[in-house]
Design a protein around this motif. Structure first.
Motif, PDB file in Angstrom:
ATOM      1  N   ILE A 159    -110.225  28.127  -5.816  1.00 49.99           N
ATOM      2  CA  ILE A 159    -110.278  27.188  -6.945  1.00 49.99           C
ATOM      3  C   ILE A 159    -109.827  25.820  -6.434  1.00 49.99           C
ATOM      4  O   ILE A 159    -108.711  25.684  -5.927  1.00 49.99           O
ATOM      5  CB  ILE A 159    -109.378  27.641  -8.107  1.00 49.99           C
ATOM      6  CG1 ILE A 159    -109.814  29.017  -8.617  1.00 49.99           C
ATOM      7  CG2 ILE A 159    -109.402  26.615  -9.240  1.00 49.99           C
ATOM      8  CD1 ILE A 159    -108.929  29.580  -9.717  1.00 49.99           C
ATOM      9  N   PRO A 160    -110.641  24.769  -6.499  1.00 47.87           N
ATOM     10  CA  PRO A 160    -110.271  23.438  -6.005  1.00 47.87           C
ATOM     11  C   PRO A 160    -109.027  22.901  -6.711  1.00 47.87           C
ATOM     12  O   PRO A 160    -108.884  23.043  -7.932  1.00 47.87           O
ATOM     13  CB  PRO A 160    -111.505  22.580  -6.319  1.00 47.87           C
ATOM     14  CG  PRO A 160    -112.635  23.559  -6.462  1.00 47.87           C
ATOM     15  CD  PRO A 160    -112.018  24.800  -7.043  1.00 47.87           C
ATOM     16  N   ASP A 161    -108.137  22.269  -5.932  1.00 51.01           N
ATOM     17  CA  ASP A 161    -106.921  21.683  -6.514  1.00 51.01           C
ATOM     18  C   ASP A 161    -107.244  20.631  -7.561  1.00 51.01           C
ATOM     19  O   ASP A 161    -106.511  20.455  -8.548  1.00 51.01           O
ATOM     20  CB  ASP A 161    -106.056  21.055  -5.411  1.00 51.01           C
ATOM     21  CG  ASP A 161    -105.399  22.103  -4.524  1.00 51.01           C
ATOM     22  OD1 ASP A 161    -105.496  23.296  -4.851  1.00 51.01           O
ATOM     23  OD2 ASP A 161    -104.795  21.712  -3.494  1.00 51.01           O
ATOM     24  N   SER A 162    -108.343  19.910  -7.335  1.00 51.24           N
ATOM     25  CA  SER A 162    -108.688  18.793  -8.226  1.00 51.24           C
ATOM     26  C   SER A 162    -108.997  19.244  -9.645  1.00 51.24           C
ATOM     27  O   SER A 162    -108.963  18.435 -10.582  1.00 51.24           O
ATOM     28  CB  SER A 162    -109.884  18.028  -7.655  1.00 51.24           C
ATOM     29  OG  SER A 162    -111.006  18.902  -7.508  1.00 51.24           O
ATOM     30  N   THR A 163    -109.269  20.531  -9.802  1.00 51.74           N
ATOM     31  CA  THR A 163    -109.599  21.034 -11.149  1.00 51.74           C
ATOM     32  C   THR A 163    -108.357  21.406 -11.957  1.00 51.74           C
ATOM     33  O   THR A 163    -108.463  21.720 -13.143  1.00 51.74           O
ATOM     34  CB  THR A 163    -110.514  22.274 -11.051  1.00 51.74           C
ATOM     35  OG1 THR A 163    -109.808  23.336 -10.388  1.00 51.74           O
ATOM     36  CG2 THR A 163    -111.789  21.941 -10.283  1.00 51.74           C
ATOM     37  N   ILE A 164    -107.193  21.384 -11.310  1.00 48.54           N
ATOM     38  CA  ILE A 164    -105.941  21.772 -11.977  1.00 48.54           C
ATOM     39  C   ILE A 164    -105.059  20.545 -12.147  1.00 48.54           C
ATOM     40  O   ILE A 164    -104.679  19.896 -11.167  1.00 48.54           O
ATOM     41  CB  ILE A 164    -105.188  22.848 -11.170  1.00 48.54           C
ATOM     42  CG1 ILE A 164    -106.085  24.051 -10.874  1.00 48.54           C
ATOM     43  CG2 ILE A 164    -103.930  23.275 -11.910  1.00 48.54           C
ATOM     44  CD1 ILE A 164    -106.532  24.819 -12.103  1.00 48.54           C
ATOM     45  N   LYS A 165    -104.737  20.195 -13.339  1.00 52.35           N
ATOM     46  CA  LYS A 165    -103.866  19.057 -13.632  1.00 52.35           C
ATOM     47  C   LYS A 165    -102.456  19.551 -13.933  1.00 52.35           C
ATOM     48  O   LYS A 165    -102.270  20.488 -14.715  1.00 52.35           O
ATOM     49  CB  LYS A 165    -104.397  18.267 -14.833  1.00 52.35           C
ATOM     50  CG  LYS A 165    -105.825  17.775 -14.664  1.00 52.35           C
ATOM     51  CD  LYS A 165    -105.956  16.851 -13.464  1.00 52.35           C
ATOM     52  CE  LYS A 165    -107.402  16.363 -13.312  1.00 52.35           C
ATOM     53  NZ  LYS A 165    -107.549  15.546 -12.067  1.00 52.35           N
ATOM     54  N   ILE A 166    -101.476  18.898 -13.298  1.00 53.65           N
ATOM     55  CA  ILE A 166    -100.066  19.285 -13.475  1.00 53.65           C
ATOM     56  C   ILE A 166     -99.338  18.151 -14.189  1.00 53.65           C
ATOM     57  O   ILE A 166     -99.202  17.042 -13.643  1.00 53.65           O
ATOM     58  CB  ILE A 166     -99.380  19.578 -12.123  1.00 53.65           C
ATOM     59  CG1 ILE A 166    -100.200  20.561 -11.297  1.00 53.65           C
ATOM     60  CG2 ILE A 166     -97.964  20.090 -12.355  1.00 53.65           C
ATOM     61  CD1 ILE A 166    -100.385  21.914 -11.939  1.00 53.65           C
ATOM     62  N   VAL A 202     -92.368  21.629  -6.253  1.00 54.63           N
ATOM     63  CA  VAL A 202     -92.846  22.712  -7.122  1.00 54.63           C
ATOM     64  C   VAL A 202     -94.297  22.554  -7.565  1.00 54.63           C
ATOM     65  O   VAL A 202     -94.864  23.488  -8.146  1.00 54.63           O
ATOM     66  CB  VAL A 202     -91.947  22.843  -8.371  1.00 54.63           C
ATOM     67  CG1 VAL A 202     -90.503  22.981  -7.991  1.00 54.63           C
ATOM     68  CG2 VAL A 202     -92.130  21.664  -9.324  1.00 54.63           C
ATOM     69  N   GLU A 203     -94.894  21.419  -7.316  1.00 49.43           N
ATOM     70  CA  GLU A 203     -96.233  21.168  -7.840  1.00 49.43           C
ATOM     71  C   GLU A 203     -97.231  22.229  -7.388  1.00 49.43           C
ATOM     72  O   GLU A 203     -98.029  22.743  -8.182  1.00 49.43           O
ATOM     73  CB  GLU A 203     -96.712  19.775  -7.422  1.00 49.43           C
ATOM     74  CG  GLU A 203     -97.986  19.350  -8.122  1.00 49.43           C
ATOM     75  CD  GLU A 203     -98.314  17.887  -7.865  1.00 49.43           C
ATOM     76  OE1 GLU A 203     -99.050  17.285  -8.684  1.00 49.43           O
ATOM     77  OE2 GLU A 203     -97.843  17.341  -6.842  1.00 49.43           O
ATOM     78  N   TYR A 204     -97.189  22.597  -6.107  1.00 53.21           N
ATOM     79  CA  TYR A 204     -98.147  23.587  -5.615  1.00 53.21           C
ATOM     80  C   TYR A 204     -97.886  24.959  -6.239  1.00 53.21           C
ATOM     81  O   TYR A 204     -98.821  25.753  -6.451  1.00 53.21           O
ATOM     82  CB  TYR A 204     -98.100  23.659  -4.090  1.00 53.21           C
ATOM     83  CG  TYR A 204     -96.973  24.477  -3.514  1.00 53.21           C
ATOM     84  CD1 TYR A 204     -97.163  25.803  -3.146  1.00 53.21           C
ATOM     85  CD2 TYR A 204     -95.700  23.929  -3.352  1.00 53.21           C
ATOM     86  CE1 TYR A 204     -96.131  26.565  -2.622  1.00 53.21           C
ATOM     87  CE2 TYR A 204     -94.665  24.684  -2.835  1.00 53.21           C
ATOM     88  CZ  TYR A 204     -94.887  25.994  -2.468  1.00 53.21           C
ATOM     89  OH  TYR A 204     -93.855  26.751  -1.961  1.00 53.21           O
ATOM     90  N   LYS A 205     -96.611  25.249  -6.545  1.00 51.42           N
ATOM     91  CA  LYS A 205     -96.301  26.535  -7.171  1.00 51.42           C
ATOM     92  C   LYS A 205     -96.837  26.587  -8.601  1.00 51.42           C
ATOM     93  O   LYS A 205     -97.382  27.607  -9.036  1.00 51.42           O
ATOM     94  CB  LYS A 205     -94.787  26.771  -7.163  1.00 51.42           C
ATOM     95  CG  LYS A 205     -94.206  26.919  -5.761  1.00 51.42           C
ATOM     96  CD  LYS A 205     -92.719  27.226  -5.825  1.00 51.42           C
ATOM     97  CE  LYS A 205     -92.146  27.410  -4.423  1.00 51.42           C
ATOM     98  NZ  LYS A 205     -90.715  27.751  -4.442  1.00 51.42           N
ATOM     99  N   VAL A 206     -96.663  25.503  -9.340  1.00 50.75           N
ATOM    100  CA  VAL A 206     -97.184  25.439 -10.703  1.00 50.75           C
ATOM    101  C   VAL A 206     -98.711  25.519 -10.676  1.00 50.75           C
ATOM    102  O   VAL A 206     -99.344  26.200 -11.502  1.00 50.75           O
ATOM    103  CB  VAL A 206     -96.724  24.143 -11.401  1.00 50.75           C
ATOM    104  CG1 VAL A 206     -97.325  24.045 -12.805  1.00 50.75           C
ATOM    105  CG2 VAL A 206     -95.207  24.083 -11.474  1.00 50.75           C
ATOM    106  N   ARG A 207     -99.312  24.838  -9.710  1.00 49.31           N
ATOM    107  CA  ARG A 207    -100.770  24.857  -9.585  1.00 49.31           C
ATOM    108  C   ARG A 207    -101.269  26.277  -9.308  1.00 49.31           C
ATOM    109  O   ARG A 207    -102.261  26.734  -9.888  1.00 49.31           O
ATOM    110  CB  ARG A 207    -101.212  23.913  -8.479  1.00 49.31           C
ATOM    111  CG  ARG A 207    -102.734  23.796  -8.340  1.00 49.31           C
ATOM    112  CD  ARG A 207    -103.134  22.838  -7.235  1.00 49.31           C
ATOM    113  NE  ARG A 207    -102.746  21.466  -7.560  1.00 49.31           N
ATOM    114  CZ  ARG A 207    -101.825  20.779  -6.906  1.00 49.31           C
ATOM    115  NH1 ARG A 207    -101.171  21.350  -5.893  1.00 49.31           N
ATOM    116  NH2 ARG A 207    -101.532  19.551  -7.261  1.00 49.31           N
TER     117      ARG A 207
END
Length: 711
Positions: free
Chosen positions: A217-224, A577-582
């Motif tokens: 799943i591309p990171d750009s599709t997930i907003k934190i 933590v951003e990558y963990k939330v993503r």
């Protein structure tokens, strides 16, 4: 006249009252506005508190000075790093004292005078005493140590250091040993737990699995959002705790010696060549050294060839007597060297002596003539066949050697620590030589009857005079760097101006994160004043009004961030933590995609992945072959329920897993010995926990650290 006199009398009282009120107001104002050092502040000398117990800065500073003096006496380099280490070590000691004093008392952990004697003179004496009082056979001479310690006079620095610092530290160390041993021996591991652990660790599993990586799943599709980060941090507060910290940026201006400065110092050293060449006697050489303000003091003694460790030692050894070389670069100095002379000299000497002191002896004043007469009588008696050991016991005033026949062994490295007359007699004399010498110093002023017993490893030794000047910046260089730094600070009154001026001047901006207890910034050195400014006088966005001199640099700092003790802010926690939330959000999407698939094949088809096998999953490992460190998957591999159905989606570290357990077996451990393991684990855990308990107590204690207000 009477009216005027009356006015004067009354005015005098009014003036006196006004002055008194003004003084009181001044004192009160000073007390109220005096910060931590005000009269009514209540904590003017409180360096910190541990569970309500105050640590007084005066006690701390007294102990610090004693410790620093002790290090200097042992020839340790007391530099900025050493000072920082001493302060940190002392702080931890004061905190531990505050925590443990009552605990030791409750548990009855005390140190008796007899125990102190055992610590100092027993089978395992302190290393310092062991080194100083080990005889030629390698045995520790407890009696000599006892006599030397008894000879320490009250009120002297040596007495205060030994009984005020050294012995108390040994007592505390012994108390801590008792405490950690007591705690360690309370550890217990039940036999059933070991048997259960052994049975589990012997298990092997074979599984099939589907892994849907988060990377699908591309990171750009997930907003934190900030709320996402805040919610995650609040759920894991213990993981994202922070200390009171400041984030800094700084620009430094170099004030190291310029090429012109270096050339000038080289010229100054070279000017001394004629004077050094003309000086032949010790007083003449000492005069030249004093006039030249040499960095290297003149050692009026010889250094063995094997002890010359400098880079140009071979060149120096080849110099003829009176010959001079240099100036040459020697570390941070320009140096010029003159060969004064050479002689044969031993690396170590064994001797014996009898000391007759001058002055107050056993309540009686002994004059110089009386001491000389007594030593001459002793010399005559020994020459006539009197027993040396008996004469030592009867007459010698040296308590340190009285019980070993007056014998000592000295290495050539100790030459400079001995009285000059004594050292020259034993190192320059020959075995069998007997001589009376007079020594003038504070501890052993008097007459020595000395016999050289033996000498070892005789080789050529050299006496060399060095004139050296440190390569330091000139006032012009220092003022230039200081001026540039001051101009930069004056023109940079906020972070934007700081950044603009740094870019305009092409200055390199460096970053640092510091805590209240820090004394150094990596790459700069001792920077306590900058750290104090950042915590006491500055806030986020502040730029120092003036530069700080740090070594050969002038530094202008600015505060870019401030973190108070507690849970991390969203801004600071986001990078962590951003990558963990993503991944959590991606896991939710993957779980939805898996849906109600009830077989691995169906899961693979729904997610576009493959079914893989892992046939050698072991219970006591930390990773799965070809998968990695996935502890949740590892635990699920031994769930017997998954032998009849696939697992629910498992949110792992690198992706979402669905597994099916094909087989669970066991490999017996024939070497398992429950009792031996029980003893080994209890001993290991006891030792580990015994020392960790102190740190655990510190974490649970209420510790207030005010060091930043004082130093």
């Amino acid at each position: 006249m009477s009216v005027i006199q009356t006015i004067r009398d009354k005015a005098a009282w009014i003036i006196i009252g006004a002055i008194a009120l003004a003084l009181i107001a001044f004192i009160v104002q000073d007390a109220l506005q005096g910060g931590s050092r005000g009269l009514f502040s209540g904590n003017s000398t409180t360096l910190g508190k541990v569970n309500g117990t105050s640590i007084d800065v005066r006690d701390f500073e007294a102990r610090y000075k004693m410790a620093e003096d002790n290090y200097r006496a042992q020839n340790y380099p007391v530099n900025d790093q050493m000072r920082s280490q001493i302060r940190e070590s002392l702080w931890n000691e004061f905190v531990e004292d505050a925590l443990m004093t009552d605990e030791y008392s409750k548990l009855g952990i005390t140190i008796s005078d007899k125990e102190v004697g055992d610590i100092l003179y027993g089978a395992n004496p302190p290393q310092m005493l062991k080194q100083q009082f080990t005889d030629s056979t390698g045995m520790f001479n407890a009696q000599a140590a006892y006599q030397a310690i008894r000879s320490l006079k009250k009120g002297t620095p040596q007495y205060n250091s030994f009984w005020g610092e050294f012995v108390p530290s040994l007592e505390k160390s012994r108390q801590r040993e008792k405490f950690t041993s007591l705690v360690g021996k309370s550890m217990y591991v039940p036999k059933w737990l070991l048997e259960k652990s052994n049975a589990e660790n012997s298990q092997r599993a074979a599984i099939s699995y589907v892994n849907v990586p988060y990377s699908t799943i591309p990171d750009s599709t997930i907003k934190i959002s900030d709320d996402d980060v805040r919610d995650y941090v609040n759920k894991h507060k213990d993981t994202y705790k922070q200390e009171n910290e400041r984030s800094l940026i700084y620009v430094s201006f170099d004030a190291s010696p310029s090429g012109t400065d270096s050339a000038k110092i080289l010229e100054e050293v070279a000017k001394q060549k004629d004077a050094l060449a003309a000086a032949n006697t010790t007083p003449e050489i000492q005069t030249v050294m004093a006039n030249s303000a040499s960095e290297t003091p003149y050692f009026d003694g010889y250094v063995l060839s094997s002890r010359m460790q400098m880079g140009n030692a071979d060149t120096l050894r080849k110099l003829a007597d009176g010959q001079i070389i240099g100036p040459y670069l020697d570390g941070p100095n320009y140096t010029m060297a003159k060969m004064v002379g050479r002689r044969q000299m031993p690396d170590s000497v064994k001797c014996r002596h009898i000391l007759i002191k001058i002055g107050d002896q056993q309540g009686q004043a002994r004059t110089d003539s009386a001491a000389k007469k007594l030593i001459d009588s002793i010399q005559t008696a020994i020459a006539g066949g009197a027993n040396f050991d008996s004469m030592v016991v009867k007459y010698s005033d040296d308590a340190g050697s009285k019980d070993k026949g007056g014998e000592y062994e000295f290495a050539s490295l100790q030459f400079s620590n001995l009285s000059k007359e004594f050292a020259e007699t034993i190192f320059y004399g020959t075995p069998g030589e007997k001589k009376v010498v007079k020594v003038d110093n504070q501890s052993y002023s008097g007459y020595h009857y000395i016999e050289v017993l033996s000498q070892k490893k005789i080789e050529t030794a050299f006496k060399i005079a060095y004139i050296s000047h440190a390569i330091v910046p000139s006032d012009e260089t220092i003022n230039g760097a200081s001026g540039m730094a001051s101009q930069f600070a004056a023109a940079s009154r906020d972070l934007k101006q700081f950044d603009d001026n740094a870019a305009k001047g092409k200055y390199n901006k460096l970053q640092a994160d510091v805590k209240e207890s820090d004394f150094m910034i990596m790459g700069l050195g001792e920077t306590r004043e900058i750290i104090r400014w950042a915590f006491n006088d500055a806030k986020r966005g502040s730029v120092a009004e003036h530069p700080y001199q740090v070594g050969d640099k002038f530094v202008v700092p600015a505060v870019t961030g401030a973190s108070e003790k507690g849970t991390m802010s969203v801004e600071k926690a986001r990078p962590l933590v951003e990558y963990k939330v993503r991944n959590e959000k991606k896991a939710e999407d993957i779980v939805k995609k898996i849906g109600s698939a009830s077989t691995l094949e169906a899961v693979a088809q729904a997610t576009g992945q493959q079914v893989f096998n892992a046939d050698s999953v072991t219970f006591n490992s930390t990773f799965i072959p070809n998968v990695g460190n996935e502890m949740k998957v590892l635990g699920a591999s031994f769930n017997k329920e998954y032998q009849t159905k696939v697992s629910a989606p498992i949110k792992g570290e690198i992706g979402v897993f669905v597994i099916k357990v094909n087989n669970i077996s066991a490999v017996p451990n024939p070497n398992f010995d429950a009792k031996a393991q029980q003893q080994a684990i209890q001993q290991q855990m006891g030792a580990m926990f015994g020392y960790r308990v102190m740190e655990i107590m510190k974490k649970s204690a209420d510790i207030k650290d005010n060091r930043i207000k004082f130093f």
